[in-house]
Design a protein around this motif. Structure first.
Motif, mmCIF file in Angstrom:
data_model
loop_
_atom_site.group_PDB
_atom_site.id
_atom_site.type_symbol
_atom_site.label_atom_id
_atom_site.label_comp_id
_atom_site.label_asym_id
_atom_site.label_seq_id
_atom_site.Cartn_x
_atom_site.Cartn_y
_atom_site.Cartn_z
ATOM 1 N N LEU A 245 0.810 -1.129 0.096
ATOM 2 C CA LEU A 245 -0.064 0.184 -0.108
ATOM 3 C C LEU A 245 0.686 1.366 0.017
ATOM 4 C CD1 LEU A 245 -2.678 -1.204 2.485
ATOM 5 C CD2 LEU A 245 -2.888 -0.673 0.003
ATOM 6 N N VAL A 246 1.937 1.267 0.807
ATOM 7 C CA VAL A 246 2.664 2.449 0.683
ATOM 8 C C VAL A 246 3.627 2.634 -0.398
ATOM 9 C CG1 VAL A 246 2.664 2.728 3.438
ATOM 10 C CG2 VAL A 246 4.479 1.370 2.283
ATOM 11 N N MET A 247 3.818 1.513 -1.018
ATOM 12 C CA MET A 247 4.792 1.463 -2.190
ATOM 13 C C MET A 247 3.859 1.997 -3.196
ATOM 14 S SD MET A 247 7.899 0.530 -2.031
ATOM 15 C CE MET A 247 8.137 -0.108 -3.811
ATOM 16 N N THR A 248 2.458 1.930 -3.207
ATOM 17 C CA THR A 248 1.741 2.282 -4.272
ATOM 18 C C THR A 248 1.560 3.634 -4.062
ATOM 19 O OG1 THR A 248 0.411 0.201 -4.282
ATOM 20 C CG2 THR A 248 -0.798 2.307 -5.202
ATOM 21 N N ASP A 249 1.561 4.213 -2.856
ATOM 22 C CA ASP A 249 1.474 5.661 -2.471
ATOM 23 C C ASP A 249 2.666 6.238 -2.974
ATOM 24 O OD1 ASP A 249 1.345 8.255 -1.455
ATOM 25 O OD2 ASP A 249 1.263 7.564 0.709
ATOM 26 N N GLY A 250 4.131 5.727 -2.741
ATOM 27 C CA GLY A 250 5.378 6.306 -3.326
ATOM 28 C C GLY A 250 5.360 6.371 -4.860
ATOM 29 N N VAL A 251 4.761 5.219 -5.321
ATOM 30 C CA VAL A 251 4.898 5.417 -7.016
ATOM 31 C C VAL A 251 4.057 6.463 -7.521
ATOM 32 C CG1 VAL A 251 4.531 3.986 -9.028
ATOM 33 C CG2 VAL A 251 5.517 2.792 -7.082
ATOM 34 N N VAL A 252 2.715 6.635 -7.085
ATOM 35 C CA VAL A 252 1.694 7.343 -7.685
ATOM 36 C C VAL A 252 2.022 8.815 -7.366
ATOM 37 C CG1 VAL A 252 -0.594 8.352 -7.188
ATOM 38 C CG2 VAL A 252 -0.173 5.881 -7.311
#
Length: 702
Positions: A245-252
């Motif tokens: 979830l936080v990786m998705t946040d970082g990528v976006v």
């Protein structure tokens, strides 16, 4: 959302931040001092972190004002102005003395030491990302806030770099969390007061971006570093990994900053960040089962309970307790809840507690521990405990063994009923049936519980008593075969045979539990009485390695239901007994204390007692050396009775009894408050009132 006390001080922290601006720009301190004072009075726990935030922000604002005013910053000038700033904080602290001094004395007197933390744990950087991100027990922001902090390190002016460095140091050095948590433990919640400061820095960042003050690479590289930190750091909460979830946040967010530099959509970064905050928080809390059900909230706060309690206690002339029982969730929600000032309860949930009472519950009487948190001490379902503590009334939706329903409340909406039991000991009484404490300490389970129905424990031996012989005549072994190892992934229901019971008999069971899966909790139920051993990693480990039960039995009952919880654990040293007497107090209460309803309030308990034979005035009020007792207006020496409670010797005759609690530090705290009010008035009136105005003000006051 999680706990209101995490944020209830926040309006006054914001007032303090606005007051800091006003102080440095206009040299007026009233708003600042009042913000700090109200923050302390709302939450002395979180106000410490709030004051630290105000100091960090104050240094930043001071350097800005000096720079914009063209004043050269010197160490001497900084030190002098810093002392003046701290004087205003000290003024607010002094004004709060009436709260802080007694609270400090209570905390120091009711905590058993601090957690053991190594120097490495305190001072080595800790990349716990949930300290800043999402987690409701942390600050709760998104990946954007990480990128903002990293970007701030690239700003040209040292004044601007300082506040970002300060924030990063506070976030990654555990020492500050340990200090802000009162050296109790290292927990992220102590940094929640940083939230408005980090939001402010995010606003500064967005303003710089809107003015195109941050070049492309200076703006993109922090987001790349943020992505790498999210990839490499720890993002776990309550045993679940939220890396995806936080990786998705970082990528976006990395994509968003690239789009921002391409299209210059000024609102893109904050809009996406807020969307992530909403989506992730809802998802996280739903998966963690943190959301409070509205029906549950409405039920536990239903004012019909208040009506029942008030009506029941209006007719009660004696001095007794009232508990409220329901599901485990309801009991946890009601631990510190009372519906009337005359409703007394034996439960408590607090990180500061009475040492003697805590020791009595856990190690002397050994009542059940149904919760993970050692600080959550509920009302017990053990009938001996209920009688000993004077629990005459119980609010419950289901039948309570040994209690009779009060018919006057049988049609109350919501299904809650009031149950009453007459044969309980009052909270205060006189007896001459006394067992010396040295003799009591020789008693083993279950005699260490049942003896309190026949004797009060106090004083020294004056004559030899055959207590153990009498107690053994009342108790027969149950010989339950429940030992051995249990390895299972879900609850297992079992039955155990017992000797045929009569109405009012009690089953006592005790055994040791060795948890072979230390990362998981262990729970075992006898009938509906629960004991739990917490996982070793739990911050409030309950240390409940010996499970003890006191279970009421029904007429003709020959077996009991046992529910073994999931886990891998071993049971050993099983002891089981049945008390055949029904546990009725055997003439122990010889003279009942009758309280004066009008005068028993606040820190005073006042009433009358007519003593037939001299003995001991016994209470189930936890002993504290700050109590003062008066008999007919004359001081009497207080003693610790029943190993943990307040009592004193008393002579024959009718007596007016007064028990007064003097909060330690209260007088000193009042003096501090007065000492703080004077400089506050002086600092706010200085330069604004002349002599004529002062005289006119005095005349107006008459």
């Amino acid at each position: 959302y999680n706990q209101i006390m995490f944020v209830n001080y926040m309006p006054f922290l914001l007032m303090g931040l606005l007051g800091t601006d006003r102080y440095f720009r206009k040299k007026k301190s009233g708003l600042f001092v009042m913000g700090v004072f109200l923050m302390i009075m709302t939450s002395f726990y979180f106000s410490i972190g709030g004051i630290l935030v105000l100091v960090v922000y104050g240094v930043y604002r001071y350097m800005e004002v000096q720079e914009t005013g063209g004043i050269r910053l010197t160490f001497g000038g900084f030190l002098q102005d810093g002392i003046k700033f701290c004087v205003h904080i000290l003024t607010a602290v002094l004004m709060s003395g009436v709260l802080l001094a007694p609270a400090a004395m209570a905390i120091m007197g009711g905590r058993k030491g601090t957690s053991s933390v190594s120097l490495g744990e305190l001072f080595l950087p800790d990349a716990e990302l949930f300290r800043l991100l999402y987690n409701p027990y942390g600050i709760g922001l998104t990946a954007l806030s990480m990128a903002v902090l990293l970007t701030g390190l690239t700003y040209r002016k040292w004044r601007e770099k300082y506040i970002y460095i300060a924030c990063i140091v506070l976030l990654i050095i555990p020492f500050f969390m340990y200090l802000l948590n009162g050296t109790l433990y290292i927990r992220d919640k102590a940094l929640i007061p940083m939230l408005p400061l980090l939001c402010y820095l995010t606003a500064v960042y967005l303003e710089k971006q809107s003015r195109k003050e941050i070049p492309f690479w200076q703006g993109v590289i922090p987001f790349v570093l943020t992505f790498l930190l999210l990839f490499a750091g720890r993002v776990q909460a309550e045993g679940k990994d939220y890396r995806h979830l936080v990786m998705t946040d970082g990528v976006v967010m990395l994509i968003c900053v690239l789009v921002f530099y391409w299209k210059h959509w000024e609102k893109l970064l904050i809009a996406v960040s807020i969307a992530f905050l909403v989506v992730f928080q809802v998802g996280y809390n739903m998966s963690a089962d943190k959301m409070l059900d509205k029906k549950f909230y409405d039920k536990v706060t239903d004012r019909e309970y208040e009506n029942m309690v008030r009506k029941a206690l209006e007719n009660e002339e004696g001095f007794y307790r009232m508990e409220q029982f329901g599901t485990d969730e309801e009991n946890a929600a009601n631990l510190n809840r009372i519906w009337s000032r005359r409703q007394y309860s034996s439960s408590v949930y607090s990180s500061a507690y009475n040492d003697a009472y805590q020791e009595y519950r856990q190690n002397t009487f050994e009542i059940e521990e149904p919760y993970r948190n050692i600080l959550m001490q509920p009302g017990s379902k053990n009938p001996v405990w209920q009688k000993f503590m004077g629990v005459k009334y119980i609010l419950s939706e289901t039948e309570v063994p040994g209690y009779k329903e009060v018919k006057a409340f049988e049609n109350v909406p919501g299904g809650m009923k009031l149950y009453e039991r007459e044969d309980v000991l009052p909270i205060a009484y006189v007896t001459d049936k006394v067992l010396p404490e040295a003799d009591y300490k020789e008693l083993k389970f279950p005699y260490n519980q049942t003896v309190f129905m026949d004797y009060a424990v106090a004083g020294k031996a004056e004559k030899e008593l055959e207590v153990l012989k009498t107690l053994k005549e009342q108790i027969v072994p149950a010989e339950m075969k429940i030992g051995g190892r249990h390895v299972q992934e879900e609850l297992q229901v079992s039955k155990a045979e017992i000797p045929k019971a009569a109405e009012g008999d009690l089953l006592f069971v005790q055994f040791k539990v060795e948890n072979n899966r230390a990362s998981k909790d262990v729970s075992i139920w006898f009938e509906d009485v629960k004991n739990k051993l917490t996982a070793k990693s739990h911050i409030y480990y309950n240390d409940n390695e010996v499970f003890t039960y006191g279970v009421p039995l029904k007429e003709g009952q020959k077996e009991v239901e046992i529910v073994f919880g999931a886990g891998d654990y071993e049971i050993s040293g099983v002891e089981s007994y049945i008390w055949k007497t029904g546990a009725a107090p055997n003439g122990l209460c010889q003279s009942e204390f009758m309280p004066d309803k009008e005068r028993t309030k606040g820190n005073c308990i006042v009433g009358d007692v007519e003593v037939e034979r001299k003995g001991f005035f016994i209470t189930s009020i936890p002993y504290d050396e700050n109590f003062e007792a008066l008999a007919d207006g004359k001081p009497v020496k207080i003693e610790k009775v029943n190993t943990a409670f307040l009592g004193f010797k008393i002579e024959e005759g009718k007596h007016k009894i007064e028990i007064i609690y003097h909060a330690p530090g209260l007088a000193f705290g009042k003096a501090l408050t007065l000492l703080g009010i004077v400089p506050y008035i002086f600092l706010n009136l200085k330069g604004t009132w002349n002599t004529d105005k002062f005289y006119r003000f005095c005349r107006m006051l008459g």
